[in-house]
Design an enzyme around this catalytic site. Sequence first.
Site, short mmCIF file in Angstrom:
data_model
loop_
_atom_site.label_atom_id
_atom_site.label_comp_id
_atom_site.label_asym_id
_atom_site.label_seq_id
_atom_site.Cartn_x
_atom_site.Cartn_y
_atom_site.Cartn_z
N ARG A 108 -34.42 -63.35 -27.58
CA ARG A 108 -35.48 -64.36 -27.60
C ARG A 108 -34.94 -65.63 -28.24
NH1 ARG A 108 -37.50 -61.92 -24.17
NH2 ARG A 108 -39.44 -60.72 -24.18
N HIS A 143 -33.93 -67.96 -18.68
CA HIS A 143 -34.57 -66.66 -18.94
C HIS A 143 -34.59 -65.80 -17.67
CE1 HIS A 143 -37.59 -64.46 -21.72
NE2 HIS A 143 -37.00 -63.59 -20.92
P1 NDP Z 1 -35.67 -51.64 -27.93
O1 NDP Z 1 -36.89 -51.68 -28.77
O2 NDP Z 1 -35.44 -50.48 -27.05
O3 NDP Z 1 -34.38 -51.79 -28.85
C1 NDP Z 1 -34.34 -52.64 -29.95
C2 NDP Z 1 -33.09 -52.35 -30.75
O4 NDP Z 1 -33.01 -53.30 -31.82
C3 NDP Z 1 -33.12 -50.97 -31.39
O5 NDP Z 1 -31.83 -50.40 -31.36
C4 NDP Z 1 -33.52 -51.27 -32.82
O6 NDP Z 1 -33.04 -50.36 -33.78
C5 NDP Z 1 -32.87 -52.61 -33.04
N1 NDP Z 1 -33.51 -53.35 -34.13
C6 NDP Z 1 -34.80 -53.77 -34.21
N2 NDP Z 1 -35.03 -54.40 -35.37
C7 NDP Z 1 -33.86 -54.38 -36.04
C8 NDP Z 1 -33.45 -54.84 -37.31
N3 NDP Z 1 -34.31 -55.48 -38.13
N4 NDP Z 1 -32.17 -54.63 -37.71
C9 NDP Z 1 -31.31 -53.97 -36.88
N5 NDP Z 1 -31.63 -53.50 -35.67
C10 NDP Z 1 -32.89 -53.70 -35.25
O7 NDP Z 1 -35.68 -53.00 -27.08
P2 NDP Z 1 -35.03 -53.28 -25.66
O8 NDP Z 1 -33.61 -52.87 -25.72
O9 NDP Z 1 -35.87 -52.73 -24.57
O10 NDP Z 1 -35.16 -54.88 -25.57
C11 NDP Z 1 -34.59 -55.73 -26.53
C12 NDP Z 1 -35.07 -57.14 -26.32
O11 NDP Z 1 -34.45 -57.73 -25.19
C13 NDP Z 1 -36.56 -57.29 -25.98
O12 NDP Z 1 -37.36 -57.19 -27.14
C14 NDP Z 1 -36.61 -58.67 -25.37
O13 NDP Z 1 -36.81 -59.63 -26.39
C15 NDP Z 1 -35.21 -58.86 -24.81
N6 NDP Z 1 -35.24 -58.95 -23.33
C16 NDP Z 1 -34.77 -60.09 -22.73
C17 NDP Z 1 -34.76 -60.20 -21.36
C18 NDP Z 1 -34.20 -61.41 -20.69
O14 NDP Z 1 -34.32 -61.55 -19.47
N7 NDP Z 1 -33.55 -62.30 -21.41
C19 NDP Z 1 -35.27 -59.13 -20.49
C20 NDP Z 1 -35.71 -57.96 -21.22
C21 NDP Z 1 -35.69 -57.89 -22.60
P3 NDP Z 1 -33.51 -48.80 -33.77
O15 NDP Z 1 -32.91 -48.22 -32.51
O16 NDP Z 1 -32.92 -48.24 -34.98
O17 NDP Z 1 -35.01 -48.84 -33.72
#
Ligand code: NDP
Length: 309
Positions: A223, A271
């Site tokens: 984001r 995006h």
């Molecule tokens: P998930 O919720 O599956 O994964 C998020 C990951 O981030 C997890 O591994 C989580 O850790 C980690 N995480 C979250 N908070 C923290 C923190 N404070 N410190 C360290 N690690 C953290 O999300 P997705 O993989 O499905 O998607 C990720 C993002 O990608 C979406 O939220 C969206 O913003 C973005 N996106 C962008 C797109 C684009 O076209 N540009 C399209 C689709 C998504 P843990 O596993 O331990 O919970």
Amino acid sequence: MSFLLKSTKERADVWGALFRSELPDLPFHVWPETGNPEDVQFLATWEPPPDLLTTFPNLEVIFSVGAGVDQFDMTRIPDHVTIIRMIESGLTDGMVEYVNWAVLTLHRDILAYVRQQRQHEWKPVHNKIASQRRVGVMGMGTLGSPVASALAGAGFLCSGWSRSRHEVEGVTSYAGPDELDAFLAASEILVCLLPLTDATRGILNASLFSRLPKGAQIVNVARGAHLVVPDLIAALDSGQLSAAILDVTSPEPLPADSPLWDDQRVLITPHVASVSQTETAGRVLLDTVRRYLAGERNFHSMVDRSKGY
Ligand code: NDP
């Protein structure tokens, strides 16, 4: 009870046909036509209508039609409403494809060659091969883990960082704030795939950049608000960073007067890294609704409100 979709016409056509044929007893409405608002049990949308609470008093499940839920104002969604985000193979495949391209583009210094071409300059730079390049993926979730796996498969020295530890074959795993510095030190190309939460907003900042190897490059596909733009520009000016590929900005679209537009060290895409694919996402939505109607209440795509993702 009924299902309400607030999304594109393409999705309305395809998902409407799918739901009407597979779940004929569940009325399927397409915004702004809602049927009786009191009947709406499921809502699938990118952004909920402003008066959600009062308009749909019997809403039980709200689906995000995308992977993220940062666009939802959680304070306006009653606690008893289940929030489910999109996890589907087409979205994952698209992200793997985009990040592969972005990492290869940075790895092979393509931005520098585009600048040189504009100057009619023929200046080859000795390049490393993938097995000599360290790439770090921040966020090892639904998208980050397959992205890291694909990068490792392409030969890169790949690391992943997340809150909890994720073991992915060929990928060195780092977890939590205590291991962030070691992860950053091992990231010549850093890919951000974190969800946007209070804990991650502005995480791509001067302090983080200073802990990357000198001349590091970044890919932000998460984001726009993860990135502090003045810090990025300062790091590019100082040589601490050498290039960035940004698929997301804050706000979107990127304002006309943003310095990023004309910065030749930065490549911007609007995006487009990945979107939910209509066919595969429709099947996932249908399957989830079916399971919910059968009494299931735990889904791996359910959002944990306490974590914000
Ligand atoms: P998930 O919720 O599956 O994964 C998020 C990951 O981030 C997890 O591994 C989580 O850790 C980690 N995480 C979250 N908070 C923290 C923190 N404070 N410190 C360290 N690690 C953290 O999300 P997705 O993989 O499905 O998607 C990720 C993002 O990608 C979406 O939220 C969206 O913003 C973005 N996106 C962008 C797109 C684009 O076209 N540009 C399209 C689709 C998504 P843990 O596993 O331990 O919970």
